[in-house]
Write a protein that holds these residues in place. Structure first.
Motif, PDB file in Angstrom:
ATOM      1  N   MET A 133     -11.507  14.632   8.289  1.00  0.00           N
ATOM      2  CA  MET A 133     -12.324  13.481   7.923  1.00  0.00           C
ATOM      3  C   MET A 133     -12.095  12.316   8.878  1.00  0.00           C
ATOM      4  N   VAL A 134     -12.999  11.357   8.811  1.00  0.00           N
ATOM      5  CA  VAL A 134     -12.904  10.131   9.592  1.00  0.00           C
ATOM      6  C   VAL A 134     -12.184   9.089   8.746  1.00  0.00           C
ATOM      7  N   GLY A 135     -11.279   8.343   9.366  1.00  0.00           N
ATOM      8  CA  GLY A 135     -10.537   7.336   8.620  1.00  0.00           C
ATOM      9  C   GLY A 135     -10.481   6.008   9.331  1.00  0.00           C
ATOM     10  N   LEU A 136     -10.527   4.940   8.550  1.00  0.00           N
ATOM     11  CA  LEU A 136     -10.314   3.582   9.047  1.00  0.00           C
ATOM     12  C   LEU A 136      -9.204   2.954   8.217  1.00  0.00           C
ATOM     13  N   ALA A 137      -8.338   2.184   8.872  1.00  0.00           N
ATOM     14  CA  ALA A 137      -7.243   1.508   8.179  1.00  0.00           C
ATOM     15  C   ALA A 137      -7.210   0.045   8.596  1.00  0.00           C
ATOM     16  N   PHE A 138      -6.884  -0.815   7.637  1.00  0.00           N
ATOM     17  CA  PHE A 138      -6.804  -2.248   7.882  1.00  0.00           C
ATOM     18  C   PHE A 138      -5.590  -2.795   7.134  1.00  0.00           C
ATOM     19  N   SER A 139      -4.971  -3.832   7.683  1.00  0.00           N
ATOM     20  CA  SER A 139      -3.918  -4.530   6.949  1.00  0.00           C
ATOM     21  C   SER A 139      -3.926  -5.998   7.361  1.00  0.00           C
ATOM     22  N   ASN A 140      -3.688  -6.868   6.393  1.00  0.00           N
ATOM     23  CA  ASN A 140      -3.421  -8.250   6.785  1.00  0.00           C
ATOM     24  C   ASN A 140      -1.909  -8.433   6.884  1.00  0.00           C
ATOM     25  N   SER A 141      -1.480  -9.593   7.291  1.00  0.00           N
ATOM     26  CA  SER A 141      -0.063  -9.856   7.496  1.00  0.00           C
ATOM     27  C   SER A 141       0.160 -11.355   7.403  1.00  0.00           C
ATOM     28  N   ILE A 160      -6.178  -3.018  13.015  1.00  0.00           N
ATOM     29  CA  ILE A 160      -7.260  -2.094  12.653  1.00  0.00           C
ATOM     30  C   ILE A 160      -6.957  -0.763  13.333  1.00  0.00           C
ATOM     31  N   ALA A 161      -7.129   0.330  12.606  1.00  0.00           N
ATOM     32  CA  ALA A 161      -6.946   1.663  13.198  1.00  0.00           C
ATOM     33  C   ALA A 161      -8.083   2.570  12.754  1.00  0.00           C
ATOM     34  N   VAL A 234     -12.473 -10.871   8.915  1.00  0.00           N
ATOM     35  CA  VAL A 234     -13.019  -9.700   8.214  1.00  0.00           C
ATOM     36  C   VAL A 234     -11.889  -8.903   7.555  1.00  0.00           C
ATOM     37  N   VAL A 235     -10.802  -8.692   8.286  1.00  0.00           N
ATOM     38  CA  VAL A 235      -9.688  -7.913   7.738  1.00  0.00           C
ATOM     39  C   VAL A 235      -9.053  -8.636   6.548  1.00  0.00           C
ATOM     40  N   GLU A 236      -8.877  -9.951   6.660  1.00  0.00           N
ATOM     41  CA  GLU A 236      -8.338 -10.709   5.519  1.00  0.00           C
ATOM     42  C   GLU A 236      -9.186 -10.489   4.274  1.00  0.00           C
ATOM     43  N   ILE A 264       0.929  -8.800   0.440  1.00  0.00           N
ATOM     44  CA  ILE A 264      -0.273  -8.664   1.254  1.00  0.00           C
ATOM     45  C   ILE A 264      -1.013  -7.386   0.877  1.00  0.00           C
ATOM     46  N   GLY A 265      -2.092  -7.068   1.609  1.00  0.00           N
ATOM     47  CA  GLY A 265      -2.919  -5.921   1.251  1.00  0.00           C
ATOM     48  C   GLY A 265      -3.227  -5.005   2.409  1.00  0.00           C
TER      49      GLY A 265
END
Length: 334
Positions: A133-141, A160-161, A234-236, A264-265
């Motif tokens: 599958m295709v995956g996207l990952a995001f995190s704030n800090s 962003i990954a 956008v990531v926040e 955080i998220g």
């Protein structure tokens, strides 16, 4: 530098975290992620984080006994509560559940709240690629970059990954921070007594600096100027507005031992290619693009270097600075 095997370093990091107060499952998940990053030469997200994490356990910034749980779920959306523990067990759970939901629904979004530093984001997407599958990952800090035109650290460096599987080859793996460099690179430079290039960071008064300590007290500069700042926004919003997690400016820096629980998220989007044009079309399109990229001999596919480094580490071990290794050994015996 002394060299140790991946197994030895994982055990060492696990023991250090357990002795600092982490539960065994949390410590093992966290150690695996940090050693995997170290194997790919991502030192800013690798073993240098173990002493920092141990200090957070000792000061109560992290609940070492926390167990992540799925708090809210619908067929294609879910929320995982990290419960103030380390991020890695919660992210593993979120990705696992997102894959399961994407198989049923075609796509799934998983959020993580009340979390902590999540390391090298692309590593968390490895199970997604393995599932085809295709995956996207995001995190704030914690706040480290200003809003465009602002003068105070508001957004995190907010990585962003993305991962795109290939049929008979390693996946394409994209992983980037929205600051010019990851803030952890300043931490490593400070530990090693090195200066940083001008253009990476500003000091607390907004002046360019080559001193990593001054940069850590000040602000990082966004990659791509205003575009990087907008992507950080956008990531926040993805990681916090949707999950209820803390915005970057509400979370104290990860670098000191003392501070608040960051809370955080993270967010993950998983898409099954079969739900759209279909797996055959997806793989054919991927290979058409890859072939076009590789016509130019200097093009390197994203993720290929990291994979080669990880393979070398698996076979030959990982070289670790002697001072860091001694620190890890002391923490594991403490």
């Amino acid at each position: 530098m002394p060299t140790r095997s991946i197994t030895e370093l994982t055990t060492l990091a696990t023991d250090a975290l357990v002795r600092a107060g982490a539960g065994r499952a949390m410590a093992e998940s966290t150690a695996r992620a940090l050693v995997a990053a170290e194997a790919q030469h991502l030192s800013s997200h690798g073993l240098s984080r173990v002493p920092q994490y141990c200090s957070h356990l000792a000061s109560g910034r992290v609940d070492g006994k926390a167990v992540p749980r799925v708090q809210q779920t619908r067929p294609a959306a879910l929320l995982v509560d990290a419960a103030d523990g380390f991020a890695f067990p919660a992210c593993e759970l979120a990705v696992q559940e997102a894959i399961r939901s994407a198989r049923a629904c075609g796509a799934a979004f998983a959020g993580v709240t009340n979390s902590h530093h999540s390391g090298a984001a692309a590593l968390q997407l490895a199970p997604v690629a393995a599932a085809g599958m295709v995956g996207l990952a995001f995190s704030n800090s914690p706040g480290a970059m200003p809003a465009w035109g602002g003068k105070r650290p508001l957004f995190g460096t907010n990585p962003i990954a993305a991962v795109f599987p290939r049929r008979d080859a390693s996946p394409l793996v994209i992983d980037l921070s929205l600051s010019k460099v990851a803030r952890g690179k300043l931490m490593v430079a400070k530990q090693e007594g090195r200066s940083i290039p001008e253009g990476w960071a500003l000091d607390k008064d907004g002046n360019p600096t080559t001193d990593p300590a001054a940069g850590m007290e000040g602000m990082m500069l966004p990659a791509g100027g205003v575009k990087g700042a907008m992507l950080a926004l956008v990531v926040e919003l993805l990681c916090c507005a949707l999950t209820g997690a803390a915005f970057g400016f509400e979370a104290d820096s990860f670098f000191p031992a003392e501070g608040n629980r960051p809370r955080i998220g993270q967010a993950f989007l998983v898409v099954d290619p079969a739900a759209l044009a279909g797996g055959e079309v997806f793989h054919a399109r991927i290979e058409t693009l890859v072939e076009a990229m590789l016509v130019d001999e200097d093009v390197r596919l994203p993720g290929s270097r990291r994979e080669a480094l990880a393979d070398h580490a698996e076979a030959e071990g990982i070289a670790v600075p002697a001072t860091l290794l001694a620190q890890l050994e002391a923490l594991a015996r403490a």
